[in-house]
Design a protein around this motif. Structure first.
Motif, PDB file in Angstrom:
ATOM      1  N   GLY A 198      -0.861  -2.383  -9.972  1.00  0.00           N
ATOM      2  CA  GLY A 198      -1.438  -2.143  -8.656  1.00  0.00           C
ATOM      3  C   GLY A 198      -2.529  -1.086  -8.683  1.00  0.00           C
ATOM      4  O   GLY A 198      -2.727  -0.365  -9.658  1.00  0.00           O
ATOM      5  N   GLY A 199      -3.228  -0.995  -7.569  1.00  0.00           N
ATOM      6  CA  GLY A 199      -4.274   0.012  -7.436  1.00  0.00           C
ATOM      7  C   GLY A 199      -5.573  -0.403  -8.104  1.00  0.00           C
ATOM      8  O   GLY A 199      -5.734  -1.526  -8.583  1.00  0.00           O
ATOM      9  N   ASN A 200      -6.503   0.538  -8.145  1.00  0.00           N
ATOM     10  CA  ASN A 200      -7.843   0.287  -8.677  1.00  0.00           C
ATOM     11  C   ASN A 200      -8.045   1.112  -9.948  1.00  0.00           C
ATOM     12  O   ASN A 200      -8.064   2.346  -9.896  1.00  0.00           O
ATOM     13  CB  ASN A 200      -8.904   0.671  -7.645  1.00  0.00           C
ATOM     14  N   THR A 201      -8.165   0.430 -11.069  1.00  0.00           N
ATOM     15  CA  THR A 201      -8.303   1.125 -12.349  1.00  0.00           C
ATOM     16  C   THR A 201      -9.678   1.776 -12.454  1.00  0.00           C
ATOM     17  O   THR A 201     -10.709   1.131 -12.253  1.00  0.00           O
ATOM     18  CB  THR A 201      -8.087   0.154 -13.517  1.00  0.00           C
ATOM     19  N   VAL A 202      -9.670   3.057 -12.795  1.00  0.00           N
ATOM     20  CA  VAL A 202     -10.909   3.811 -13.008  1.00  0.00           C
ATOM     21  C   VAL A 202     -11.233   3.874 -14.506  1.00  0.00           C
ATOM     22  O   VAL A 202     -12.384   3.756 -14.916  1.00  0.00           O
ATOM     23  CB  VAL A 202     -10.772   5.231 -12.428  1.00  0.00           C
ATOM     24  N   LEU A 206      -6.025   5.596 -15.744  1.00  0.00           N
ATOM     25  CA  LEU A 206      -6.437   6.422 -14.606  1.00  0.00           C
ATOM     26  C   LEU A 206      -6.797   5.478 -13.475  1.00  0.00           C
ATOM     27  O   LEU A 206      -7.611   4.567 -13.656  1.00  0.00           O
ATOM     28  CB  LEU A 206      -7.634   7.293 -14.986  1.00  0.00           C
ATOM     29  N   TRP A 207      -6.190   5.696 -12.294  1.00  0.00           N
ATOM     30  CA  TRP A 207      -6.367   4.734 -11.216  1.00  0.00           C
ATOM     31  C   TRP A 207      -6.159   5.382  -9.854  1.00  0.00           C
ATOM     32  O   TRP A 207      -5.683   6.518  -9.763  1.00  0.00           O
ATOM     33  CB  TRP A 207      -5.418   3.554 -11.397  1.00  0.00           C
ATOM     34  N   THR A 208      -6.525   4.654  -8.812  1.00  0.00           N
ATOM     35  CA  THR A 208      -6.350   5.136  -7.439  1.00  0.00           C
ATOM     36  C   THR A 208      -5.688   4.049  -6.611  1.00  0.00           C
ATOM     37  O   THR A 208      -5.677   2.869  -6.985  1.00  0.00           O
ATOM     38  CB  THR A 208      -7.693   5.491  -6.787  1.00  0.00           C
ATOM     39  N   LEU A 209      -5.146   4.457  -5.492  1.00  0.00           N
ATOM     40  CA  LEU A 209      -4.524   3.521  -4.553  1.00  0.00           C
ATOM     41  C   LEU A 209      -5.082   3.825  -3.172  1.00  0.00           C
ATOM     42  O   LEU A 209      -4.897   4.924  -2.655  1.00  0.00           O
ATOM     43  CB  LEU A 209      -3.006   3.680  -4.560  1.00  0.00           C
ATOM     44  N   ASP A 210      -5.778   2.865  -2.596  1.00  0.00           N
ATOM     45  CA  ASP A 210      -6.444   3.104  -1.319  1.00  0.00           C
ATOM     46  C   ASP A 210      -5.489   2.926  -0.146  1.00  0.00           C
ATOM     47  O   ASP A 210      -4.554   2.120  -0.195  1.00  0.00           O
ATOM     48  CB  ASP A 210      -7.626   2.139  -1.156  1.00  0.00           C
ATOM     49  N   GLY A 211      -5.755   3.671   0.905  1.00  0.00           N
ATOM     50  CA  GLY A 211      -5.026   3.500   2.158  1.00  0.00           C
ATOM     51  C   GLY A 211      -3.650   4.139   2.148  1.00  0.00           C
ATOM     52  O   GLY A 211      -3.239   4.805   1.208  1.00  0.00           O
ATOM     53  N   ASP A 235      -5.072   7.852  -0.508  1.00  0.00           N
ATOM     54  CA  ASP A 235      -6.327   7.667  -1.212  1.00  0.00           C
ATOM     55  C   ASP A 235      -6.913   9.033  -1.585  1.00  0.00           C
ATOM     56  O   ASP A 235      -6.375  10.083  -1.228  1.00  0.00           O
ATOM     57  CB  ASP A 235      -7.312   6.859  -0.360  1.00  0.00           C
ATOM     58  N   ASP A 236      -7.991   9.034  -2.335  1.00  0.00           N
ATOM     59  CA  ASP A 236      -8.720  10.246  -2.729  1.00  0.00           C
ATOM     60  C   ASP A 236      -7.986  11.106  -3.751  1.00  0.00           C
ATOM     61  O   ASP A 236      -8.355  12.255  -3.974  1.00  0.00           O
ATOM     62  CB  ASP A 236      -9.066  11.129  -1.519  1.00  0.00           C
ATOM     63  N   ALA A 272       5.155  11.004  -2.514  1.00  0.00           N
ATOM     64  CA  ALA A 272       5.351  12.434  -2.271  1.00  0.00           C
ATOM     65  C   ALA A 272       4.401  13.273  -3.124  1.00  0.00           C
ATOM     66  O   ALA A 272       3.856  14.281  -2.669  1.00  0.00           O
ATOM     67  CB  ALA A 272       6.798  12.821  -2.558  1.00  0.00           C
ATOM     68  N   ALA A 273       4.184  12.853  -4.380  1.00  0.00           N
ATOM     69  CA  ALA A 273       3.315  13.624  -5.269  1.00  0.00           C
ATOM     70  C   ALA A 273       1.861  13.566  -4.814  1.00  0.00           C
ATOM     71  O   ALA A 273       1.152  14.580  -4.826  1.00  0.00           O
ATOM     72  CB  ALA A 273       3.455  13.098  -6.695  1.00  0.00           C
ATOM     73  N   ILE A 274       1.404  12.374  -4.408  1.00  0.00           N
ATOM     74  CA  ILE A 274       0.011  12.253  -3.950  1.00  0.00           C
ATOM     75  C   ILE A 274      -0.198  13.046  -2.661  1.00  0.00           C
ATOM     76  O   ILE A 274      -1.196  13.762  -2.506  1.00  0.00           O
ATOM     77  CB  ILE A 274      -0.358  10.770  -3.753  1.00  0.00           C
ATOM     78  N   ARG A 275       0.762  12.934  -1.754  1.00  0.00           N
ATOM     79  CA  ARG A 275       0.633  13.692  -0.500  1.00  0.00           C
ATOM     80  C   ARG A 275       0.660  15.198  -0.762  1.00  0.00           C
ATOM     81  O   ARG A 275      -0.009  15.978  -0.076  1.00  0.00           O
ATOM     82  CB  ARG A 275       1.749  13.291   0.473  1.00  0.00           C
TER      83      ARG A 275
END
Length: 802
Positions: free
Chosen positions: A475-479, A487-492, A496-497, A693-696
């Motif tokens: 899942g997510g967007n691979t950078v 290394l990746w991100t998950l939008d919404g 995100d960010d 929880a970690a991202i937040r």
């Protein structure tokens, strides 16, 4: 009430289950009151007092730390019922007797708060029938909440409503059980033994019957029905010993008493060997004997023909073991069914029987197939539930095979499969689990997953085969991605960010590729994101340094070639500690050695309750080299600075001895008490909420104006501290608690953490201590005893004591 907060819980019944439920509540910082009958002698609440003390002696430990027992308040029904008024939740967990439960309900009901939830932890009695003993005004807040034993470790909780239960009551309870207690909740219908025990107990009946047909011993059956089949390693009969034959017998009796008209009822009779063991008091692990008995190091199995124990340890036939290793489920099942090997036929038969029964009972016990599969995965440690395993093996073909066996009289019961198996959407789509949901016979539709708000915290919930949902691996967007890291991100969804780093090496070992990937992640995070989170979608967090990767370097260039590699690791971790964006380690399961060091040098840690953290390098004859000892020295200095009247060594000794004896925490709570997690670090109880929880946490730190800490200047104990610790280690060696090489390793650790041969109270920086770590680590690489330990671990996977 839009915001239902559970601050205090009363548990009625201080037996094994009630006491351990109370233990898990205080693990989660929920005050608990443990009730039982008034004692006939001694303190009035003596029964509850003894149960609370007993929690400290149970293994595996129900408490995250023994000291938490003090947060459970003992009580009795004569003197303390007024305490119920201050409870937000009351859980009844007394013996499985309807009349006893009704008597208790009449006694406690007048004291239950006007907004409190009243729940029973019954494992199989009708929730509707139990509710008849509850006053009418309390029935809308009454329901079933079935924990599995042991409550801390078993993920499943079944929630069961009565016709009178208000829907919001189960919603509130599901939120609490999921986020606060970390449970996987499944809503079951009010039928005998609910979902998991109904399917699981039938599976045991089927295993008994099919093993008898095939003439297989209990040890062979356990080898076939354990890890080889994607189930608990203990298999069938060893699991029964662990649970207790008396407990399983009770569940069997529930089915016998309450399902007399069931077409499968003839199969519910208790097997003779089971009854014989119970009659002689061989109830399993709790009595020292059941299907198995240990004599010294030998494990004996019960032989029904001899009526006595005989040597055990027999394994599955190698031919069948090879079939079970086949990765293609379609090929695997076809080979099992077509094989003439009795063991292969046995495995096919128990799979067929469980799938047959699950299909016939689905509409009766659950709303949809997803609830059945998740219940079996959460409650019986299966890698796959019955429906998803069937679907992966080829829905239509398997259905035809089951029907053929039923028609030929080979199945355990002459009960036809439901029509929906062969006709309509399930047959057309090739299974019960589809991207839009799971099949509900009652609704004649594929039902989507719950939209309950609590599940928005699970960015990658446990998925079932056929759902085709994104996973933490995909899942997510691979950078950026290579063989070592993603290394990746998950939008919404409020996450995100923030950049996520997922280690991809075996057991997430830390090697040069991982270090390079983390440095790249830091560079990207500081340029484009609000923070960096290190998280792995599967366990462990990391077993530590990749010794296999270091071995060729050592063989070709010796210690001189190793030292620059260690320096790169240390520099990378310091780079992470002083990054200009928050770095957060999302820790679950094992974080050992270098894995802990990576977490320790993040700005913050968010840890799952079941995190086992420690510096274990002495097991391979080495010491930590990535800053683990420097971390301990720094933390001791910081703790002493907050209590200036205390001696530095009082704080330092716990870190020295923890590393010298390879202590590993038995929970995240214990890791916090050891100092490996800091007071500001967060503990999360649900594994699937860890990433959220970690991202937040990273976003919140950034939005609060995060700044990297100032460079640490660390007061050290110097040569006096080394001498003091060495004397303590010497006593341990003389007492036979540690070996001569353990003493050498422990003294080396003390030399590093005390800052080397300097005056007591000297102030040094992290680079000074890390240089000492590096020099000591490289010196040990040439030590023959250390080399023995390293090679022993690499060859056998077990520590060498020398």
């Amino acid at each position: 009430m839009s915001n239902f907060i559970v601050r205090k819980v009363a548990v009625l019944g201080a037996g094994v289950m009630g006491a351990q439920i109370a233990a898990h509540l205080v693990n989660a910082k929920v005050d608990a009151i443990l009730f039982d009958l008034p004692a006939k002698e001694g303190p009035k609440s003596g029964i509850a007092i003894r149960a609370i003390e007993g929690l400290k002696k149970i293994n595996p430990a129900p408490l995250g730390h023994p000291d938490l027992a003090s947060y459970i308040r003992p009580a009795n029904y004569d003197d303390d019922l007024e305490l119920l008024r201050g409870c937000d939740l009351v859980i009844e967990a007394i013996a499985e007797r309807m009349d006893w439960k009704h008597d208790l309900y009449r006694k406690v009901a007048p004291f239950v708060g006007s907004e409190a939830i009243f729940a029973t932890n019954t494992s199989g009695l009708s929730i509707g029938a139990l509710s008849e003993g509850v006053p009418a005004e309390l029935r809308p807040r009454f329901c079933g909440v079935h924990f599995f034993n042991p409550p801390r470790y078993m993920h499943l909780v079944e929630l069961i409503a009565t016709p009178a239960t208000q829907p919001e009551i189960l919603d509130r309870l599901e939120t609490f059980m999921t986020t606060v207690l970390g449970k996987g909740c499944v809503r079951a219908k009010d039928t005998p033994n609910f979902i998991a025990n109904r399917i699981g107990t039938f599976g045991m009946f089927a295993t008994f019957a099919e093993a008898a047909k095939a003439g297989l011993g209990f040890d062979v059956v356990d080898d076939l029905t354990g890890a080889k089949l994607g189930r608990a390693k203990s298999g069938t009969f060893r699991t029964a010993d662990i649970v207790g034959l008396d407990t399983i017998g009770h569940v069997m009796k529930t089915m016998q008493d309450q399902l007399k008209d069931d077409p499968f009822a003839p199969l519910y009779s208790t097997p003779e060997v089971f009854s014989a063991l119970v009659a002689k008091g061989a109830l399993g692990q709790k009595t020292g004997a059941g299907f198995y008995r240990r004599e010294g190091k030998a494990v004996l199995r019960f032989d029904p023909a001899k009526g006595d124990y005989v040597p055990g340890g027999a394994k599955a036939d190698e031919t069948v073991a090879r079939i079970l290793k086949k990765k293609d489920p379609v090929e695997r099942l076809k080979l099992l069914r077509e094989s003439a090997n009795p063991q292969a036929q046995f495995v096919w038969a128990i799979l067929r029987d469980s799938w047959h029964y699950a299909a016939c009972k689905l509409e009766e016990i659950a709303d949809n197939a997803r609830d059945v599969d998740l219940a079996m995965r959460f409650g019986f440690a299966m890698e796959q539930g019955p429906f998803e395993a069937w679907q992966q093996a080829g829905w239509g073909q398997v259905a035809d095979w089951i029907r053929a066996d039923i028609d030929a009289g080979r199945a355990l019961a002459n009960v036809p499969l439901p029509a929906w198996v062969f006709e309509g959407p399930v047959a057309q789509r090739g299974g019960v689990h589809q991207p839009e949901g799971s099949w509900s016979p009652a609704r004649q539709a594929f039902v989507p997953r719950s939209a309950h708000p609590v599940y928005q915290r699970q960015l990658f919930p446990v998925t079932l085969a056929g759902e085709q949902a994104p996973t933490g691996q995909t899942g997510g967007n691979t950078v950026f991605e290579d063989e070592s890291i993603r290394l990746w991100t998950l939008d919404g969804r409020g996450v995100d960010d923030v950049l996520v780093a997922s280690i991809r090496t075996k057991v997430h070992a830390i090697g040069p590729g991982v270090i390079a990937g983390l440095l790249k992640g830091l560079e990207l995070a500081e340029r484009d994101y609000k923070g960096l989170v290190i998280w792995s979608p599967d366990d462990p967090f990391s077993y530590g340094a990749d010794l296999q990767a270091l071995l060729p370097v050592f063989m070709s260039g010796g210690v001189k070639a190793i030292e620059p590699v260690v320096k790169e690791l240390q520099d990378a971790l310091l780079r992470m500690r002083y990054a200009q964006v928050p770095t957060v380690a999302a820790v679950a399961n094992m974080a050992l050695g270098g894995g802990f060091e990576v977490a320790a040098y993040c700005a913050r840690r968010v840890a799952h309750l079941e995190s086992y953290i420690g510096l274990v390098e002495v097991g391979v004859g080495l010491i930590p080299a990535g800053g683990g000892l420097t971390f301990g020295a720094r933390r001791a200095a910081e703790e002493q600075a907050a209590a200036p009247d205390a001696y530095l060594l009082d704080f330092l000794k716990k870190y020295v001895l923890a590393a010298a004896t390879a202590q590993v925490s038995r929970s995240a709570i214990e890791a916090q008490a050891m100092g490996y997690l800091l007071p500001d670090d967060r503990i999360v109880f649900h594994r699937q909420e860890l990433l959220y929880a970690a991202i937040r946490e990273a976003k919140a730190m950034h939005d609060a104006g995060y700044r990297a800490p100032r460079r640490s200047m660390i007061r050290v104990a110097g040569r006096t501290g080394i001498a003091t610790v060495a004397a303590q280690l010497l006593n341990m060696r003389e007492g036979g608690l540690i070996s001569a090489h353990d003493f050498h390793l422990g003294r080396t650790i003390a030399e590093v953490m005390c800052g080397g041969d300097v005056e007591p109270g000297s102030v040094v920086d992290e680079e000074w201590l890390m240089a000492l770590e590096r020099k000591a680590f490289c010196g040990l690489l040439n030590h023959p005893k250390s080399q023995e330990r390293v090679m022993g671990m690499m060859q056998t996977g077990k520590p060498v004591r020398n």
